[in-house]
Design a protein around this motif. Structure first.
Motif, short mmCIF file in Angstrom:
data_model
loop_
_atom_site.label_atom_id
_atom_site.label_comp_id
_atom_site.label_asym_id
_atom_site.label_seq_id
_atom_site.Cartn_x
_atom_site.Cartn_y
_atom_site.Cartn_z
N TRP A 146 0.83 -1.34 -0.09
CA TRP A 146 -0.04 0.06 0.01
C TRP A 146 0.72 1.41 -0.19
CZ3 TRP A 146 -4.36 1.76 -1.21
CH2 TRP A 146 -4.83 3.05 -0.93
N MET A 147 2.11 1.22 0.88
CA MET A 147 3.04 2.53 0.83
C MET A 147 3.47 2.62 -0.70
SD MET A 147 4.87 2.02 4.60
CE MET A 147 3.74 1.82 5.94
N ALA A 148 3.90 1.39 -1.24
CA ALA A 148 4.27 1.59 -2.71
C ALA A 148 3.39 2.12 -3.67
CB ALA A 148 4.83 0.37 -3.10
N LEU A 149 2.01 1.77 -3.36
CA LEU A 149 1.08 2.58 -4.20
C LEU A 149 0.78 3.99 -3.97
CD1 LEU A 149 -1.66 -0.21 -4.34
CD2 LEU A 149 -0.20 0.30 -6.30
N VAL A 150 0.73 4.25 -2.78
CA VAL A 150 0.80 5.73 -2.36
C VAL A 150 1.94 6.69 -2.92
CG1 VAL A 150 0.68 7.26 -0.45
CG2 VAL A 150 -0.73 5.26 -0.32
N LEU A 151 3.22 6.03 -2.84
CA LEU A 151 4.31 6.78 -3.46
C LEU A 151 4.11 6.85 -4.96
CD1 LEU A 151 7.20 7.82 -2.82
CD2 LEU A 151 8.20 5.56 -3.13
N VAL A 152 3.78 5.91 -5.64
CA VAL A 152 3.37 5.87 -7.10
C VAL A 152 2.23 7.03 -7.39
CG1 VAL A 152 2.61 4.79 -9.19
CG2 VAL A 152 4.15 3.71 -7.52
N GLY A 153 1.27 6.99 -6.65
CA GLY A 153 0.20 7.91 -6.74
C GLY A 153 0.76 9.57 -6.63
N LEU A 154 1.58 9.53 -5.61
CA LEU A 154 2.30 11.04 -5.30
C LEU A 154 3.11 11.37 -6.62
CD1 LEU A 154 3.20 10.95 -1.77
CD2 LEU A 154 1.46 12.28 -2.59
N CYS A 155 3.86 10.31 -7.15
CA CYS A 155 4.75 10.66 -8.35
C CYS A 155 3.80 10.82 -9.54
CB CYS A 155 5.61 9.42 -8.53
SG CYS A 155 6.94 9.33 -7.53
N LEU A 156 2.62 10.21 -9.72
CA LEU A 156 1.83 10.50 -10.65
C LEU A 156 1.03 12.04 -10.47
CD1 LEU A 156 0.03 7.09 -11.24
CD2 LEU A 156 1.70 8.16 -12.77
N THR A 157 0.80 12.54 -9.26
CA THR A 157 0.32 13.71 -9.23
C THR A 157 1.32 14.75 -9.57
OG1 THR A 157 -0.94 12.83 -7.25
CG2 THR A 157 -0.67 15.41 -7.32
N VAL A 158 2.64 14.61 -9.38
CA VAL A 158 3.67 15.60 -9.81
C VAL A 158 3.59 15.61 -11.40
CG1 VAL A 158 5.87 15.85 -10.12
CG2 VAL A 158 4.93 15.38 -7.90
N VAL A 159 3.42 14.36 -12.14
CA VAL A 159 3.33 14.24 -13.71
C VAL A 159 2.14 14.99 -14.07
CG1 VAL A 159 3.04 12.78 -15.59
CG2 VAL A 159 4.67 12.23 -13.51
N GLN A 160 1.17 14.79 -13.42
CA GLN A 160 -0.05 15.34 -13.81
C GLN A 160 -0.15 16.94 -13.80
OE1 GLN A 160 -3.06 15.73 -10.65
NE2 GLN A 160 -5.05 15.95 -12.10
N ILE A 161 0.50 17.39 -12.75
CA ILE A 161 0.57 19.02 -12.46
C ILE A 161 1.59 19.49 -13.57
CG2 ILE A 161 1.59 20.87 -11.13
CD1 ILE A 161 0.46 19.30 -8.99
N VAL A 162 2.58 18.82 -13.93
CA VAL A 162 3.82 19.24 -14.85
C VAL A 162 3.10 19.11 -16.33
CG1 VAL A 162 5.93 18.44 -15.78
CG2 VAL A 162 5.54 18.76 -13.47
N ARG A 163 2.33 18.16 -16.61
CA ARG A 163 1.78 17.70 -17.85
C ARG A 163 0.41 18.58 -18.31
NH1 ARG A 163 3.38 12.01 -20.38
NH2 ARG A 163 2.98 13.34 -22.14
N HIS A 164 -0.10 19.07 -17.23
CA HIS A 164 -1.38 19.53 -17.29
C HIS A 164 -2.52 18.57 -17.63
CE1 HIS A 164 0.52 23.53 -17.02
NE2 HIS A 164 1.32 23.20 -17.99
N ARG A 165 -2.34 17.47 -17.20
CA ARG A 165 -3.37 16.57 -17.25
C ARG A 165 -4.40 16.77 -16.38
NH1 ARG A 165 -2.33 13.49 -21.68
NH2 ARG A 165 -0.14 13.01 -21.85
N ASP A 166 -5.81 16.10 -16.64
CA ASP A 166 -7.03 16.32 -15.84
C ASP A 166 -7.07 15.36 -14.84
OD1 ASP A 166 -7.65 14.30 -17.43
OD2 ASP A 166 -9.32 15.18 -18.54
N ASN A 167 -7.85 15.41 -13.76
CA ASN A 167 -8.14 14.69 -12.72
C ASN A 167 -8.35 13.23 -13.08
OD1 ASN A 167 -7.46 16.54 -10.95
ND2 ASN A 167 -9.64 17.13 -10.43
N ALA A 168 -9.31 13.17 -14.39
CA ALA A 168 -9.59 11.79 -14.79
C ALA A 168 -8.46 10.90 -15.43
CB ALA A 168 -10.59 11.90 -16.12
N TRP A 169 -7.51 11.82 -15.93
CA TRP A 169 -6.11 11.03 -16.13
C TRP A 169 -5.74 10.41 -15.18
CZ3 TRP A 169 -1.30 11.84 -14.67
CH2 TRP A 169 -0.25 11.16 -15.33
N LEU A 170 -5.56 11.27 -14.09
CA LEU A 170 -4.93 10.74 -12.78
C LEU A 170 -5.58 9.55 -12.21
CD1 LEU A 170 -2.55 11.40 -10.72
CD2 LEU A 170 -4.15 12.70 -9.58
#
Length: 511
Positions: free
Chosen positions: A385-409
């Motif tokens: 579960w901790m590994a999944l949370v870490l990956v989710g935080l990394c994907l949040t950074v990618v979302q902000i950098v690449r201007h993706r919407d919440n549906a993509w996240l």
């Protein structure tokens, strides 16, 4: 000058007989713009003789595979056969490439079942069937929410469809007159046939012996009743998969539109200024936590009196993960207020980075606690579960950098979660936990032998290796609490993990 209206011929709709019954209009090129709806050939076929024959064949296969047999390889075989039946019932005839692709995907969904039948592997097999059912019914892939709705309708409305269709057909067929007619038509052949049977048995001793072996009391056997009940349940569950259309499943639902008109009542509290102040405060709080964690973990800061390092590690492992989750939710909900503001984006990235450090710190704490108090299923699940949370935080950074919407996240996180769970189906967690605890039994505060023995038959190789090394029985003074292995009795119960264990036990002559 008078004007005359000249009509060169009648329009087609006036010329044709019964034109008022035809509502079809034509475009400029002559093609019908609103052709009348046509019944789906798959629907008509599934309700006809072909559908009944397919249902009877699948029920017979289910009886052969599951009656008085534990599920195993049989579950994957039946799922693939049901998938092939659904694909054959598709309105437009699938191409050979479609057959190979669909059945290949269904095989991938059923690989966890072939490895071992467990709740997670059965869910993947069911997900493959529901995804295929949605594609057959709607003609395209749908999202997980619509797939869940289709599954609920198949499990509720679909389960009662066979009975409703049977009652409807009997009502249309005028049952009373039909029964009387059939009974009168069978009276003569049954009567004369019985006379012929008596004469033939008197003349043929072999036939007489066969007739004498027929015992009508077998019809009252409870086993036959339960088997017939199994057939009825199997037929009710299979029938909706052979009758997939939008009539009862409903079309693909559209996501609700959220109106942005009017003033948001939360705008007083949630606005760019409040988000900026929150990020500043949160970064300061997380910085204090990070510095103190580093100090304790490196030995530069002492713990309060009466608190051991193991207690400290266990106390902070789970709250820090919850903190990181809340931080991710906050970043997602306030992302639209950050925009291209360099300061706010920097504060968000700094905060997300500190949350990643918190997750790593929580994992380190949990690892230290496991080293002191052994590994369990819950603690192993916490690592995942901790590994999944870490990956989710990394994907949040990618979302902000690449201007993706919440549906993509959301889609990305669901894909990572599904991939992780799929891989977990092939991991023998009982063997991993037992192996770790028994290899590190000297460094543990106390070896919980009862917990190791409760892990089940898959822990037997680790238990055997420990007993061979130490020379003492692990599961009780006489081995009375030792896991009991149930061997594979039939090919239907075959599972790859169980087969590997059986080979090991046979090779080592272990009971």
């Amino acid at each position: 000058m008078s004007k005359h209206l000249i009509i060169n011929g009648l329009p087609d709709r006036l010329r044709l007989d019964g034109w008022w019954l035809d509502a079809t209009t034509t475009d400029a090129d002559g093609t019908p713009s609103n052709p009348p709806p046509q019944s789906s050939p798959a629907t008509a076929g599934s309700r006809g003789l072909r559908g009944l024959l397919g249902l009877a064949l699948l029920v017979l296969i289910a009886d052969v595979l599951f009656w008085h047999h534990a599920p195993g390889l049989s579950l994957a075989i039946f799922a693939l056969l049901l998938s092939a039946a659904m694909l054959a019932a598709k309105p437009d005839r699938p191409s050979p490439q479609t057959w190979v692709t669909v059945l290949g995907l269904e095989l991938i969904c059923n690989l966890p079942v072939i490895e071992q039948v467990q709740l997670l592997s059965v869910l993947f097999s069911l997900a493959g069937l529901i995804g295929l059912a949605a594609w057959v019914a709607l003609g395209r892939l749908v999202d997980w929410g619509q797939s869940l709705r289709i599954f609920l309708r198949i499990s509720t409305i679909g389960a009662a469809m066979l009975g409703a269709d049977a009652v409807r057909r009997l009502d249309k067929a005028q049952v009373r007159s039909s029964v009387v007619h059939q009974a009168s038509a069978l009276l003569l052949p049954m009567t004369v046939g019985l006379v012929f049977l008596l004469l033939l048995t008197a003349a043929n001793p072999v036939l007489q012996r066969l007739v004498e072996q027929i015992d009508l009391r077998d019809l009252l056997d409870p086993e036959l009743f339960w088997r017939a009940l199994f057939w009825c349940i199997a037929a009710s569950l299979i029938w909706p998969y052979l009758h997939l259309d939008q009539g009862w499943l409903g079309g693909a639902s559209r996501p609700p539109k959220v109106s942005t008109r009017g003033r948001n009542p939360l705008a007083v509290f949630v606005n760019p200024a409040s988000v900026r102040n929150s990020l500043v405060l949160f970064n300061l709080l997380f910085l204090i936590q990070t510095v103190m964690d580093i100090g304790v973990l490196t030995g530069g800061m002492t713990l309060p009196d009466g608190m051991s390092f193991a207690t400290y590690a266990h106390r902070g492992a789970y709250p820090l993960v919850v903190t990181a989750l809340l931080a991710g939710v906050f970043a997602i909900t306030t992302r639209h207020m950050i925009g291209d503001n360099v300061i706010l984006r920097g504060l968000v990235f700094l905060w997300l980075g500190q949350n990643m450090l918190l997750v790593l710190s929580a994992a380190f704490r949990l690892g230290a606690y496991v080293e002191a108090y052994a590994l369990t299923q819950l603690r192993l699940a916490a690592f995942i579960w901790m590994a999944l949370v870490l990956v989710g935080l990394c994907l949040t950074v990618v979302q902000i950098v690449r201007h993706r919407d919440n549906a993509w996240l959301v889609r990305s996180n669901l894909l990572v979660l599904a991939g992780t769970l799929y891989l977990c189906c092939f991991v023998n967690f009982a063997q991993v936990i037992a192996g770790y605890n028994l290899r590190h039994h000297t460094s543990l505060a106390r070896l919980d032998t009862a917990y190791v023995c409760r892990l089940g038959e898959q822990a037997l190789p680790m238990i055997d290796a420990f007993e061979a090394t130490t020379g003492r029985l692990l599961c009780g003074p006489y081995g009375q609490h030792r896991p009991v292995f149930a061997p594979i009795r039939d090919w239907r119960e075959w599972g790859f993990r169980k087969w590997r264990l059986q080979r090991y036990l046979d090779a080592n002559k272990v009971g």
